[in-house]
Design a protein around this motif. Structure first.
Motif, PDB file in Angstrom:
ATOM      1  N   SER A 152      60.489  26.316  76.890  1.00 48.58           N
ATOM      2  CA  SER A 152      59.508  26.783  75.907  1.00 48.58           C
ATOM      3  C   SER A 152      58.314  27.429  76.596  1.00 48.58           C
ATOM      4  O   SER A 152      57.821  28.475  76.154  1.00 48.58           O
ATOM      5  N   ALA A 153      57.865  26.819  77.677  1.00 52.06           N
ATOM      6  CA  ALA A 153      56.741  27.383  78.428  1.00 52.06           C
ATOM      7  C   ALA A 153      57.118  28.726  79.046  1.00 52.06           C
ATOM      8  O   ALA A 153      56.307  29.665  79.070  1.00 52.06           O
ATOM      9  N   CYS A 154      58.360  28.840  79.519  1.00 54.28           N
ATOM     10  CA  CYS A 154      58.832  30.105  80.084  1.00 54.28           C
ATOM     11  C   CYS A 154      58.826  31.210  79.030  1.00 54.28           C
ATOM     12  O   CYS A 154      58.426  32.346  79.294  1.00 54.28           O
TER      13      CYS A 154
ATOM     14  N   LYS B 128      63.487  36.077  79.080  1.00 52.75           N
ATOM     15  CA  LYS B 128      63.721  36.866  77.877  1.00 52.75           C
ATOM     16  C   LYS B 128      63.565  35.989  76.636  1.00 52.75           C
ATOM     17  O   LYS B 128      63.940  34.820  76.634  1.00 52.75           O
ATOM     18  N   PRO B 129      62.998  36.543  75.566  1.00 47.81           N
ATOM     19  CA  PRO B 129      62.781  35.752  74.351  1.00 47.81           C
ATOM     20  C   PRO B 129      64.093  35.335  73.699  1.00 47.81           C
ATOM     21  O   PRO B 129      65.127  35.992  73.862  1.00 47.81           O
ATOM     22  N   GLY B 130      64.027  34.250  72.965  1.00 47.73           N
ATOM     23  CA  GLY B 130      65.207  33.752  72.261  1.00 47.73           C
ATOM     24  C   GLY B 130      64.915  32.382  71.689  1.00 47.73           C
ATOM     25  O   GLY B 130      63.838  31.820  71.898  1.00 47.73           O
ATOM     26  N   ASP B 131      65.856  31.857  70.956  1.00 47.82           N
ATOM     27  CA  ASP B 131      65.707  30.511  70.403  1.00 47.82           C
ATOM     28  C   ASP B 131      65.611  29.518  71.568  1.00 47.82           C
ATOM     29  O   ASP B 131      66.502  29.451  72.422  1.00 47.82           O
ATOM     30  N   LYS B 132      64.540  28.755  71.604  1.00 51.47           N
ATOM     31  CA  LYS B 132      64.264  27.897  72.754  1.00 51.47           C
ATOM     32  C   LYS B 132      65.318  26.801  72.922  1.00 51.47           C
ATOM     33  O   LYS B 132      65.710  26.484  74.050  1.00 51.47           O
ATOM     34  N   PHE B 133      65.770  26.258  71.822  1.00 49.37           N
ATOM     35  CA  PHE B 133      66.782  25.211  71.905  1.00 49.37           C
ATOM     36  C   PHE B 133      68.103  25.782  72.443  1.00 49.37           C
ATOM     37  O   PHE B 133      68.749  25.177  73.300  1.00 49.37           O
ATOM     38  N   VAL B 134      68.466  26.943  71.923  1.00 48.19           N
ATOM     39  CA  VAL B 134      69.708  27.582  72.378  1.00 48.19           C
ATOM     40  C   VAL B 134      69.609  27.930  73.865  1.00 48.19           C
ATOM     41  O   VAL B 134      70.567  27.747  74.625  1.00 48.19           O
TER      42      VAL B 134
END
Length: 204
Positions: free
Chosen positions: A141-143, A150-156
């Motif tokens: 999440s911090a990254c 690269k952005p994306g769903d954090k859990f995934v």
């Protein structure tokens, strides 16, 4: 030492003895072939004694899981001082691989061995297992928040990173690299390079 304190210590010593025996039997003959009776025979006590401490072998397996995940999170926590989240993520991934290399039996019990996890479903929370994964998730999440990956769903993303590491070390734990005639040193170097290559593809 007071009588109460001595009894508590003896109780904990017995729990530890049962857990250690069960761990070795699970590894040696598998979960299904290990019974409360076989654990009792191994520690030279009656099955009734074990039932004073655990309701069944599922509960014993759950405690072993908890202990193993607590050890893994302790390894992760060594990276708390790292400020840059991507550097921390890299350190986490490499320490995960190192954990598997140094504790292949524990890793087998945690992630590979076929065994029911019904006791986990009975618990309100899976404290140690959840805590270890949450550490990875917070770092991911911090990254994302700091645009390090690269952005994306954090859990995934967290599950993707864990799945990559799991696949890599599972090949090692199950001896699949052995057929490739690779030395332990080469395997370690290869896995380290694989982690760097995988994470480099996540960077922005």
């Amino acid at each position: 030492m007071a009588i109460k304190e001595r009894k508590e210590r003896e109780k904990q010593d017995m729990r530890n003895l049962i857990i250690e025996s069960a761990t070795q039997l699970f590894l040696k003959q598998g979960y299904d072939k290990t019974s409360i009776r076989s654990i009792a025979e191994d520690i030279e006590y009656s099955p009734a004694t074990i039932y004073l401490y655990f309701k069944d072998k599922d509960e014993i397996f759950y405690v072993i899981h908890e202990n193993a995940f607590a050890l893994l999170e302790k390894v992760f926590r060594k990276h708390d001082p790292i400020q840059d989240p991507f550097e921390k993520l890299t350190a986490i991934c490499k320490s995960y691989v190192e954990f598997a290399l140094q504790n292949p039996d524990y890793y087998d019990l945690m992630f590979i061995m076929r065994a029911p996890l019904s006791q986990i479903a009975c618990e309100d929370t899976w404290k140690e297992g959840d805590s270890a994964f949450e550490y990875l998730l917070r770092t991911i999440s911090a990254c994302v928040d700091e645009k390090k990956i690269k952005p994306g769903d954090k859990f995934v993303l967290a599950m993707t990173v864990w799945s990559f590491g799991h696949g890599l070390v599972s090949l090692y734990v199950r001896g699949r690299f052995g057929v490739m005639k690779m030395s332990e040193e080469i395997i370690s170097e290869m896995m380290d390079h694989a982690v760097d290559l995988f994470l480099s593809n996540l960077k922005t």
